[in-house]
Design a protein around this motif. Structure first.
Motif, PDB file in Angstrom:
ATOM      1  N   GLY A 136       2.351   1.496   3.741  1.00  0.00           N
ATOM      2  CA  GLY A 136       2.925   1.492   5.078  1.00  0.00           C
ATOM      3  C   GLY A 136       4.369   1.952   5.126  1.00  0.00           C
ATOM      4  O   GLY A 136       5.008   1.878   6.176  1.00  0.00           O
ATOM      5  N   LYS A 137       4.898   2.432   4.012  1.00  0.00           N
ATOM      6  CA  LYS A 137       6.289   2.891   3.942  1.00  0.00           C
ATOM      7  C   LYS A 137       6.371   4.390   3.660  1.00  0.00           C
ATOM      8  O   LYS A 137       7.396   4.887   3.230  1.00  0.00           O
ATOM      9  CB  LYS A 137       7.032   2.111   2.851  1.00  0.00           C
ATOM     10  CG  LYS A 137       7.077   0.618   3.112  1.00  0.00           C
ATOM     11  CD  LYS A 137       7.787  -0.121   1.994  1.00  0.00           C
ATOM     12  CE  LYS A 137       7.786  -1.602   2.290  1.00  0.00           C
ATOM     13  NZ  LYS A 137       8.534  -2.382   1.334  1.00  0.00           N
ATOM     14  N   LYS A 138       5.257   5.079   3.835  1.00  0.00           N
ATOM     15  CA  LYS A 138       5.139   6.518   3.594  1.00  0.00           C
ATOM     16  C   LYS A 138       5.358   6.885   2.128  1.00  0.00           C
ATOM     17  O   LYS A 138       5.637   8.032   1.801  1.00  0.00           O
ATOM     18  CB  LYS A 138       6.052   7.312   4.521  1.00  0.00           C
ATOM     19  CG  LYS A 138       5.710   7.073   5.983  1.00  0.00           C
ATOM     20  CD  LYS A 138       6.471   7.960   6.902  1.00  0.00           C
ATOM     21  CE  LYS A 138       6.016   7.641   8.325  1.00  0.00           C
ATOM     22  NZ  LYS A 138       6.715   8.388   9.307  1.00  0.00           N
ATOM     23  N   VAL A 139       5.204   5.909   1.259  1.00  0.00           N
ATOM     24  CA  VAL A 139       5.312   6.143  -0.183  1.00  0.00           C
ATOM     25  C   VAL A 139       4.140   6.993  -0.656  1.00  0.00           C
ATOM     26  O   VAL A 139       4.314   7.957  -1.402  1.00  0.00           O
ATOM     27  CB  VAL A 139       5.371   4.798  -0.950  1.00  0.00           C
ATOM     28  CG1 VAL A 139       5.240   5.012  -2.446  1.00  0.00           C
ATOM     29  CG2 VAL A 139       6.652   4.055  -0.610  1.00  0.00           C
ATOM     30  N   GLY A 140       2.938   6.656  -0.202  1.00  0.00           N
ATOM     31  CA  GLY A 140       1.742   7.392  -0.616  1.00  0.00           C
ATOM     32  C   GLY A 140       1.804   8.859  -0.249  1.00  0.00           C
ATOM     33  O   GLY A 140       1.527   9.724  -1.073  1.00  0.00           O
TER      34      GLY A 140
END
Length: 190
Positions: A136-140
């Protein structure tokens, strides 16, 4: 192993980097894989197989330990093998029963490749996992983009709810997959 620093806004204030994974990373990969349902998780044995067969195709996203102790934290990984197919098959997500004695030679059962094909020209991504605390932190998305830059020409299977995510990272939706792995319902992405 070469570390490549990466800036991900969702990890602001943390020193993040990528590096290839090896069989020495099996235990920490198993813990990251817990982001998946039990049926979809890679077993420890499969990690030994996959990381032993193609470590150059497997990439980890780490956060440096601030105390400099060297025990950096793996927060995401991409696990992949080589294939000659342009789509993920059930055999591709498997592994040969006697893989330790095969010296990497490809195994076919009823004409279907089982696991890695050391001469395969395509890349089959088996796992893109992000530890739940970093989801949910745009890490992926940032990590998948970094992987694509690291290695061009990959195929993977994705759940319908992740198709837009992978399209946003540069993959093309090829439609419903024939793979029935973990109950099916997958989409082929290239």
């Amino acid at each position: 192993m070469t570390k490549t620093n990466i800036h991900i806004p969702g990890l602001a204030g943390l020193n993040a980097y990528t590096r290839t994974l090896s069989i020495d990373d099996v235990k920490i990969c198993v813990s990251v894989e817990e982001a998946f349902t039990e049926a979809e998780r890679c077993s420890e044995e499969k990690f030994y197989y996959r990381l032993g067969a193609c470590p150059e195709l497997c990439l980890g996203l780490f956060i440096e330990n601030e105390d400099g102790s060297g025990s950096d934290k793996l927060i995401a990984h991409v696990i992949a093998l080589r294939t000659h197919d342009t789509r993920i098959t059930d055999g591709a997500v498997g592994m040969p029963c006697d893989w330790r004695s095969l010296d990497g030679e490809p195994v076919f059962v009823d004409g279907e490749l089982i696991g890695n094909h050391k001469y395969g020209e395509n890349i089959a991504i088996h796992s893109v996992a992000v530890s739940p605390e970093y989801q949910g932190k745009k890490v992926g998305r940032a990590f998948v983009r970094a992987y694509i830059e690291y290695l061009r020409g990959a195929v993977l299977i994705a759940h319908d709810y992740l198709v837009k995510f992978y399209e946003g990272a540069g993959f093309k939706n090829l439609g419903k997959s024939e793979s029935t792995f973990a109950g099916g319902g997958w989409y082929d992405m290239d």
